[in-house]
Design a protein around this motif. Structure first.
Motif, PDB file in Angstrom:
ATOM      1  N   PRO A  95       0.802  -1.235   0.000  1.00 26.91           N
ATOM      2  CA  PRO A  95       0.000   0.000   0.000  1.00 26.91           C
ATOM      3  C   PRO A  95       0.832   1.281   0.000  1.00 26.91           C
ATOM      4  O   PRO A  95       0.282   2.358  -0.193  1.00 26.91           O
ATOM      5  CB  PRO A  95      -0.820  -0.127   1.290  1.00 26.91           C
ATOM      6  CG  PRO A  95       0.022  -0.976   2.183  1.00 26.91           C
ATOM      7  CD  PRO A  95       0.720  -1.953   1.286  1.00 26.91           C
ATOM      8  N   ASP A  96       2.156   1.169   0.195  1.00 24.94           N
ATOM      9  CA  ASP A  96       2.988   2.370   0.310  1.00 24.94           C
ATOM     10  C   ASP A  96       3.672   2.730  -1.008  1.00 24.94           C
ATOM     11  O   ASP A  96       4.735   3.351  -1.022  1.00 24.94           O
ATOM     12  CB  ASP A  96       4.048   2.179   1.391  1.00 24.94           C
ATOM     13  CG  ASP A  96       4.945   0.986   1.116  1.00 24.94           C
ATOM     14  OD1 ASP A  96       4.656   0.233   0.162  1.00 24.94           O
ATOM     15  OD2 ASP A  96       5.935   0.805   1.850  1.00 24.94           O
ATOM     16  N   VAL A  97       3.056   2.373  -2.130  1.00 25.22           N
ATOM     17  CA  VAL A  97       3.700   2.565  -3.426  1.00 25.22           C
ATOM     18  C   VAL A  97       3.289   3.872  -4.104  1.00 25.22           C
ATOM     19  O   VAL A  97       3.726   4.156  -5.214  1.00 25.22           O
ATOM     20  CB  VAL A  97       3.376   1.396  -4.387  1.00 25.22           C
ATOM     21  CG1 VAL A  97       3.951   0.095  -3.858  1.00 25.22           C
ATOM     22  CG2 VAL A  97       1.865   1.271  -4.604  1.00 25.22           C
ATOM     23  N   ARG A  98       2.497   4.693  -3.451  1.00 28.60           N
ATOM     24  CA  ARG A  98       1.896   5.843  -4.130  1.00 28.60           C
ATOM     25  C   ARG A  98       2.932   6.725  -4.821  1.00 28.60           C
ATOM     26  O   ARG A  98       2.764   7.096  -5.992  1.00 28.60           O
ATOM     27  CB  ARG A  98       1.096   6.686  -3.133  1.00 28.60           C
ATOM     28  CG  ARG A  98       0.410   7.883  -3.794  1.00 28.60           C
ATOM     29  CD  ARG A  98      -0.285   8.780  -2.771  1.00 28.60           C
ATOM     30  NE  ARG A  98      -0.997   9.850  -3.447  1.00 28.60           N
ATOM     31  CZ  ARG A  98      -0.443  10.960  -3.907  1.00 28.60           C
ATOM     32  NH1 ARG A  98       0.864  11.134  -3.776  1.00 28.60           N
ATOM     33  NH2 ARG A  98      -1.166  11.885  -4.522  1.00 28.60           N
ATOM     34  N   ASP A  99       3.996   7.068  -4.131  1.00 30.36           N
ATOM     35  CA  ASP A  99       4.959   8.013  -4.696  1.00 30.36           C
ATOM     36  C   ASP A  99       5.718   7.446  -5.885  1.00 30.36           C
ATOM     37  O   ASP A  99       6.349   8.198  -6.634  1.00 30.36           O
ATOM     38  CB  ASP A  99       5.954   8.459  -3.613  1.00 30.36           C
ATOM     39  CG  ASP A  99       5.293   9.340  -2.559  1.00 30.36           C
ATOM     40  OD1 ASP A  99       4.201   9.884  -2.846  1.00 30.36           O
ATOM     41  OD2 ASP A  99       5.851   9.463  -1.452  1.00 30.36           O
ATOM     42  N   ASP A 100       5.663   6.128  -6.066  1.00 25.83           N
ATOM     43  CA  ASP A 100       6.344   5.504  -7.200  1.00 25.83           C
ATOM     44  C   ASP A 100       5.400   5.231  -8.369  1.00 25.83           C
ATOM     45  O   ASP A 100       5.846   4.717  -9.402  1.00 25.83           O
ATOM     46  CB  ASP A 100       7.000   4.191  -6.768  1.00 25.83           C
ATOM     47  CG  ASP A 100       8.188   4.423  -5.845  1.00 25.83           C
ATOM     48  OD1 ASP A 100       8.892   5.425  -6.039  1.00 25.83           O
ATOM     49  OD2 ASP A 100       8.395   3.612  -4.924  1.00 25.83           O
ATOM     50  N   LEU A 101       4.130   5.552  -8.206  1.00 21.37           N
ATOM     51  CA  LEU A 101       3.178   5.319  -9.284  1.00 21.37           C
ATOM     52  C   LEU A 101       3.017   6.587 -10.115  1.00 21.37           C
ATOM     53  O   LEU A 101       2.950   7.692  -9.569  1.00 21.37           O
ATOM     54  CB  LEU A 101       1.807   4.914  -8.714  1.00 21.37           C
ATOM     55  CG  LEU A 101       1.744   3.580  -7.972  1.00 21.37           C
ATOM     56  CD1 LEU A 101       0.363   3.385  -7.359  1.00 21.37           C
ATOM     57  CD2 LEU A 101       2.076   2.416  -8.905  1.00 21.37           C
ATOM     58  N   PRO A 102       2.941   6.461 -11.430  1.00 24.75           N
ATOM     59  CA  PRO A 102       2.753   7.651 -12.264  1.00 24.75           C
ATOM     60  C   PRO A 102       1.336   8.190 -12.124  1.00 24.75           C
ATOM     61  O   PRO A 102       0.400   7.437 -11.824  1.00 24.75           O
ATOM     62  CB  PRO A 102       2.994   7.114 -13.682  1.00 24.75           C
ATOM     63  CG  PRO A 102       2.569   5.683 -13.605  1.00 24.75           C
ATOM     64  CD  PRO A 102       2.969   5.211 -12.234  1.00 24.75           C
ATOM     65  N   GLU A 103       1.176   9.472 -12.324  1.00 28.26           N
ATOM     66  CA  GLU A 103      -0.172  10.030 -12.344  1.00 28.26           C
ATOM     67  C   GLU A 103      -0.921   9.555 -13.582  1.00 28.26           C
ATOM     68  O   GLU A 103      -2.158   9.473 -13.575  1.00 28.26           O
ATOM     69  CB  GLU A 103      -0.116  11.552 -12.301  1.00 28.26           C
ATOM     70  CG  GLU A 103       0.421  12.101 -10.983  1.00 28.26           C
ATOM     71  CD  GLU A 103       0.345  13.612 -10.913  1.00 28.26           C
ATOM     72  OE1 GLU A 103      -0.182  14.227 -11.865  1.00 28.26           O
ATOM     73  OE2 GLU A 103       0.785  14.176  -9.895  1.00 28.26           O
ATOM     74  N   ASN A 104      -0.181   9.243 -14.631  1.00 31.86           N
ATOM     75  CA  ASN A 104      -0.784   8.729 -15.847  1.00 31.86           C
ATOM     76  C   ASN A 104       0.267   7.848 -16.533  1.00 31.86           C
ATOM     77  O   ASN A 104       1.336   8.329 -16.888  1.00 31.86           O
ATOM     78  CB  ASN A 104      -1.206   9.877 -16.776  1.00 31.86           C
ATOM     79  CG  ASN A 104      -2.040   9.389 -17.946  1.00 31.86           C
ATOM     80  OD1 ASN A 104      -1.758   8.357 -18.529  1.00 31.86           O
ATOM     81  ND2 ASN A 104      -3.079  10.135 -18.288  1.00 31.86           N
ATOM     82  N   GLY A 105      -0.017   6.564 -16.673  1.00 33.11           N
ATOM     83  CA  GLY A 105       0.940   5.691 -17.338  1.00 33.11           C
ATOM     84  C   GLY A 105       0.876   4.263 -16.840  1.00 33.11           C
ATOM     85  O   GLY A 105       0.113   3.914 -15.935  1.00 33.11           O
ATOM     86  N   CYS A 106       1.738   3.428 -17.439  1.00 30.39           N
ATOM     87  CA  CYS A 106       1.768   1.992 -17.192  1.00 30.39           C
ATOM     88  C   CYS A 106       2.624   1.678 -15.966  1.00 30.39           C
ATOM     89  O   CYS A 106       3.742   2.194 -15.823  1.00 30.39           O
ATOM     90  CB  CYS A 106       2.323   1.297 -18.428  1.00 30.39           C
ATOM     91  SG  CYS A 106       2.727  -0.434 -18.206  1.00 30.39           S
ATOM     92  N   ILE A 107       2.141   0.810 -15.119  1.00 33.65           N
ATOM     93  CA  ILE A 107       2.878   0.476 -13.902  1.00 33.65           C
ATOM     94  C   ILE A 107       4.162  -0.297 -14.218  1.00 33.65           C
ATOM     95  O   ILE A 107       5.179  -0.132 -13.527  1.00 33.65           O
ATOM     96  CB  ILE A 107       1.988  -0.324 -12.922  1.00 33.65           C
ATOM     97  CG1 ILE A 107       2.686  -0.431 -11.558  1.00 33.65           C
ATOM     98  CG2 ILE A 107       1.647  -1.703 -13.477  1.00 33.65           C
ATOM     99  CD1 ILE A 107       1.798  -0.984 -10.469  1.00 33.65           C
ATOM    100  N   VAL A 108       4.158  -1.104 -15.271  1.00 36.43           N
ATOM    101  CA  VAL A 108       5.362  -1.864 -15.614  1.00 36.43           C
ATOM    102  C   VAL A 108       6.445  -0.936 -16.148  1.00 36.43           C
ATOM    103  O   VAL A 108       7.597  -0.962 -15.706  1.00 36.43           O
ATOM    104  CB  VAL A 108       5.032  -2.971 -16.637  1.00 36.43           C
ATOM    105  CG1 VAL A 108       6.314  -3.610 -17.159  1.00 36.43           C
ATOM    106  CG2 VAL A 108       4.135  -4.027 -16.000  1.00 36.43           C
ATOM    107  N   ARG A 109       6.089  -0.103 -17.096  1.00 34.91           N
ATOM    108  CA  ARG A 109       7.097   0.732 -17.757  1.00 34.91           C
ATOM    109  C   ARG A 109       7.560   1.901 -16.881  1.00 34.91           C
ATOM    110  O   ARG A 109       8.651   2.432 -17.099  1.00 34.91           O
ATOM    111  CB  ARG A 109       6.543   1.259 -19.087  1.00 34.91           C
ATOM    112  CG  ARG A 109       6.276   0.133 -20.067  1.00 34.91           C
ATOM    113  CD  ARG A 109       5.896   0.656 -21.437  1.00 34.91           C
ATOM    114  NE  ARG A 109       5.651  -0.448 -22.365  1.00 34.91           N
ATOM    115  CZ  ARG A 109       6.597  -1.070 -23.044  1.00 34.91           C
ATOM    116  NH1 ARG A 109       7.866  -0.720 -22.893  1.00 34.91           N
ATOM    117  NH2 ARG A 109       6.303  -2.059 -23.865  1.00 34.91           N
TER     118      ARG A 109
END
Length: 289
Positions: free
Chosen positions: A177-191
């Motif tokens: 659950p602590d992944v927010r800062d590493d997730l893009p606002e728009n885009g693919c989670i893998v790339r």
């Protein structure tokens, strides 16, 4: 989380009137089978992101969630955010424990419980469900070692110093659950995110799964699943093998006296079949004529 925001372009024209997760498969929306899988590992609440014809998703899927005692919340995306952006947008509803992510437009029965166990034991940021595929190199491989740790993605990075298995990503995974800062606002989670975690040396785990799975992305694949599943080409909850016909017993079906039902026929509720002759390799949705 159930990903339901895609456009389903490869399955047009079927997806012009309903989002792909709601396309019926043997009498149930495709996404209902995903809810079955999440319920089987103890999920009690599910968040579905929506976009194309999003107003249909929650009211259609809620009865299937209630069958399992689960709640279903919807998060609409006026603009498509991609897998990473969609999850980031939904994080306030996903709680403070590791959560599973399941594509709402595929039919699969992966071992999510094993992925959850590995995720907790390894302290990973992400635990992926992979499958072996001879086309992995061509389509974009995920390399995982014998300990279940992802070493390379899409052929990027230094060659591992130990043997690895080259696999394909199923689109099913577990996230902390602590992944927010590493997730893009728009885009693919893998790339975006996965590349960042591997470059940083964070643990990304994976299981190699051998459960049945169907990509229902094309009309040909959709027909193959509809006609093949009743013959036992994959074991899924809610689908009982019934050789001879796919599902020719929709409620309120009206068949003209000269119509015979042959093999590989899937008739939805309140279908009306006029004329005469034998039906073979036919899929008719609810209220089709």
């Amino acid at each position: 989380m159930l990903l339901c925001a895609g456009l389903g372009t490869r399955l047009r024209p079927l997806t012009l009137e309903r989002p792909k997760p709601l396309v019926p498969l043997l009498g149930r929306p495709i996404a209902a089978y995903g809810l079955d899988q999440l319920a089987a590992v103890g999920a009690r609440s599910v968040v579905a992101n929506t976009h194309h014809l999003g107003h249909l998703v929650q009211p259609t899927l809620e009865p299937y969630a209630r069958e399992h005692g689960m709640s279903l919340a919807g998060v609409h995306e006026p603009v498509l955010l991609g897998t990473g952006g969609g999850i980031r947008n939904a994080l306030p509803l996903l709680g403070d424990a590791p959560f599973a992510v399941f594509n709402g437009d595929v039919l699969a029965a992966p071992d999510i419980a094993r992925a959850l166990d590995l995720h907790r034991a390894s302290g990973a940021r992400m635990t992926m469900v992979l499958r072996k595929d001879p086309a992995a190199d061509k389509l974009g491989s995920i390399d995982v070692d014998a300990r279940g740790r992802v070493r390379r993605i899409l052929g990027e990075g230094a060659a591992p110093d130990e043997p690895v298995t080259r696999c394909m990503f199923t689109g099913v995974y577990v996230l902390s659950p602590d992944v927010r800062d590493d997730l893009p606002e728009n885009g693919c989670i893998v790339r975006h995110s996965l590349r960042r975690w591997l470059a940083r040396g964070d643990t990304v785990s994976a299981i190699v799964d051998f459960g049945p799975g169907f990509d229902l992305g094309t009309l040909e694949a959709y027909c193959a699943a509809t006609f093949g599943l009743p013959y036992g080409c994959g074991a899924f909850a809610g689908i009982a093998p019934s050789p001879g016909a796919a599902r020719a017993d929709g409620r309120g079906v009206s068949l003209a006296p000269g119509v015979r039902v042959g093999s590989h026929v899937d008739l939805g509720d309140q279908c009306v079949i006029d004329g005469e002759g034998e039906l073979r390799r036919v899929i008719a949705w609810d209220r089709a004529r």
